[in-house]
Write an enzyme that holds these catalytic residues in place. Sequence first.
Site, PDB file in Angstrom:
ATOM      1  CB  CYS A 146      -0.953   0.000   1.181  1.00 38.39           C
ATOM      2  SG  CYS A 146      -0.241  -0.523   2.738  1.00 38.39           S
ATOM      3  CG  HIS A 263      -0.131   4.427   3.669  1.00 40.64           C
ATOM      4  ND1 HIS A 263      -0.789   4.376   4.893  1.00 40.64           N
ATOM      5  CD2 HIS A 263       0.193   3.140   3.382  1.00 40.64           C
ATOM      6  CE1 HIS A 263      -0.838   3.127   5.313  1.00 40.64           C
ATOM      7  NE2 HIS A 263      -0.269   2.357   4.420  1.00 40.64           N
TER       8      HIS A 263
HETATM    9  N1  NAP Z   1      -4.410  -2.949   5.424  1.00 41.40           N
HETATM   10  C1  NAP Z   1      -3.998  -2.415   4.292  1.00 41.40           C
HETATM   11  O1  NAP Z   1      -4.145  -1.202   4.065  1.00 41.40           O
HETATM   12  C2  NAP Z   1      -3.323  -3.268   3.239  1.00 41.40           C
HETATM   13  C3  NAP Z   1      -2.989  -2.655   2.032  1.00 41.40           C
HETATM   14  C4  NAP Z   1      -2.345  -3.406   1.024  1.00 41.40           C
HETATM   15  C5  NAP Z   1      -2.065  -4.726   1.240  1.00 41.40           C
HETATM   16  N2  NAP Z   1      -2.397  -5.301   2.438  1.00 41.40           N
HETATM   17  C6  NAP Z   1      -2.108  -6.736   2.584  1.00 41.40           C
HETATM   18  O2  NAP Z   1      -3.360  -7.408   2.618  1.00 41.40           O
HETATM   19  C7  NAP Z   1      -3.255  -8.566   3.474  1.00 41.40           C
HETATM   20  C8  NAP Z   1      -4.300  -8.423   4.570  1.00 41.40           C
HETATM   21  O3  NAP Z   1      -3.987  -7.278   5.345  1.00 41.40           O
HETATM   22  P1  NAP Z   1      -5.028  -6.641   6.364  1.00 41.40           P
HETATM   23  O4  NAP Z   1      -4.432  -5.367   6.790  1.00 41.40           O
HETATM   24  O5  NAP Z   1      -6.387  -6.672   5.797  1.00 41.40           O
HETATM   25  O6  NAP Z   1      -4.938  -7.711   7.569  1.00 41.40           O
HETATM   26  P2  NAP Z   1      -6.002  -7.985   8.733  1.00 41.40           P
HETATM   27  O7  NAP Z   1      -6.864  -6.805   8.925  1.00 41.40           O
HETATM   28  O8  NAP Z   1      -5.213  -8.495   9.873  1.00 41.40           O
HETATM   29  O9  NAP Z   1      -6.918  -9.173   8.134  1.00 41.40           O
HETATM   30  C9  NAP Z   1      -6.398 -10.473   7.924  1.00 41.40           C
HETATM   31  C10 NAP Z   1      -7.484 -11.373   7.354  1.00 41.40           C
HETATM   32  O10 NAP Z   1      -6.925 -12.672   7.135  1.00 41.40           O
HETATM   33  C11 NAP Z   1      -7.605 -13.635   7.942  1.00 41.40           C
HETATM   34  N3  NAP Z   1      -6.651 -14.599   8.506  1.00 41.40           N
HETATM   35  C12 NAP Z   1      -5.683 -14.354   9.427  1.00 41.40           C
HETATM   36  N4  NAP Z   1      -5.001 -15.502   9.690  1.00 41.40           N
HETATM   37  C13 NAP Z   1      -5.576 -16.463   8.947  1.00 41.40           C
HETATM   38  C14 NAP Z   1      -5.351 -17.869   8.779  1.00 41.40           C
HETATM   39  N5  NAP Z   1      -4.390 -18.504   9.449  1.00 41.40           N
HETATM   40  N6  NAP Z   1      -6.142 -18.543   7.923  1.00 41.40           N
HETATM   41  C15 NAP Z   1      -7.122 -17.928   7.244  1.00 41.40           C
HETATM   42  N7  NAP Z   1      -7.407 -16.618   7.360  1.00 41.40           N
HETATM   43  C16 NAP Z   1      -6.635 -15.886   8.193  1.00 41.40           C
HETATM   44  C17 NAP Z   1      -8.289 -12.841   9.049  1.00 41.40           C
HETATM   45  O11 NAP Z   1      -9.416 -13.577   9.496  1.00 41.40           O
HETATM   46  P3  NAP Z   1     -10.025 -13.415  10.988  1.00 41.40           P
HETATM   47  O12 NAP Z   1     -10.809 -12.144  10.998  1.00 41.40           O
HETATM   48  O13 NAP Z   1     -10.874 -14.633  11.082  1.00 41.40           O
HETATM   49  O14 NAP Z   1      -8.876 -13.369  11.929  1.00 41.40           O
HETATM   50  C18 NAP Z   1      -8.676 -11.574   8.286  1.00 41.40           C
HETATM   51  O15 NAP Z   1      -9.830 -11.811   7.502  1.00 41.40           O
HETATM   52  C19 NAP Z   1      -1.825  -8.577   4.024  1.00 41.40           C
HETATM   53  O16 NAP Z   1      -1.058  -9.451   3.250  1.00 41.40           O
HETATM   54  C20 NAP Z   1      -1.373  -7.133   3.846  1.00 41.40           C
HETATM   55  O17 NAP Z   1       0.003  -7.013   3.719  1.00 41.40           O
HETATM   56  C21 NAP Z   1      -3.030  -4.605   3.420  1.00 41.40           C
END
Ligand code: NAP
Length: 372
Positions: A146, A263
Amino acid sequence: MEKLRVGVLGATGAAGLEFVRALCGHPWFELEELYASGRSAGRPFGEACTLDLSGIPEDVKERRVRGMGEVGKGLDLICSALPSEVAREVEGECARHTPVISTTSAFRYEDDVPILITEVNADHHRLLGLQRRRGWEGWIAPGPNCTTVGLAVSLCPIYRELGIKRVIMSSYQSVSGGGYALIQKWRAQRRLELPKPLEGVREPIRDPEVVLEGNVIGYIEKEEAKVKRETLKILGDYADGRIEPARFRIDCSCVRVPTLRGHFETVFVETERACSEEDVKAIYEEFNERCKREFGDLPSSPEKAIVVLDRSPQPIFDVGLGGGMSTVVGRIERIEAYDSGIKYQVLSDNTQRGAAKGMVQVAEYLHKVGFL
Ligand SMILES: NC(=O)c1ccc[n+]([C@@H]2O[C@H](COP(=O)([O-])OP(=O)(O)OC[C@H]3O[C@@H](n4cnc5c(N)ncnc54)[C@H](OP(=O)(O)O)[C@@H]3O)[C@@H](O)[C@H]2O)c1
């Protein structure tokens, strides 16, 4: 036109929720299935997801979240927003039978995998065909980190028109970039009395008690390496089945600040050819015209790819411009440290342009060119 059936992995997270939001009522895609970890499996989406669900239809909130073991073959497209460690195995398994678009870093750096931003390097999608050599019927198309997105979009027209020798970037990244656990932690801290200055402060990223409110966290694990590598790959050239990365020097410093969304970055660019502020503004206008001609028909494309302000962008006011898809550039000024170059500030919505909606736009493009 029959809509494509889409499933979202990690639907209850910060990026996953935005996939859900972008897909609800989408003219080309039908949101079919929501998947998350065992913590959420079996629960209604509206209960398992603890983030702001405004705008999510009631019938979607009532849908039962499925566990990873239930991901099947009946979908036309899978959108992945899993933690990268989990994504490595799950996305690879899914790509055996179904195309995957992804916000994760799990496959980003592999030679046959592009890092796609529609307006910047849509032609890199031709790498996807090479992934058949892995024995996959589908493919994996990731987007950038991001923090990379705002930088790569704002550099792209400058790189193409003026050439770049050197880039230095400092980021001021919002809490939502760290996922839902960090958002919850910050929200809780805002209601508490802030801690007094500590003795023996620990490295924040490894500290479960990390203090976000009223603070600046000057280290985000692996972020700077990702931004540098991804920017050069994205701005590189596709030829003969491979990407030749762009060749300029780049460094950055990535910092978390207590804002919720967006950001913000300061960027210092040394250009090959001399330029004025007005030149750069004109180059951005031309870029916008080209984006409109080439991608204006995609449902998630913003009216303007780059919105130029005569002031500094402010996350709280400007992050939603173009439905969160516009890259907002302000304070374009001549740089004194280099003989030729420019400095500016840029704001990019990490949850929309920088994650889910940006990748839905990629899926729209791939659908348009017959790849999906
Ligand atoms: N946040 C951003 O702005 C952003 C931007 C670009 C890219 N990303 C990327 O997108 C991805 C997700 O980021 P996020 O910020 O959305 O993370 P997050 O808010 O922590 O969400 C993680 C998601 O993955 C699920 N999860 C976690 N552990 C798991 C497992 N062992 N098996 C299956 N599902 C699992 C969680 O489910 P539960 O709710 O059931 O725990 C939740 O739905 C990451 O790779 C990150 O680097 C994020």
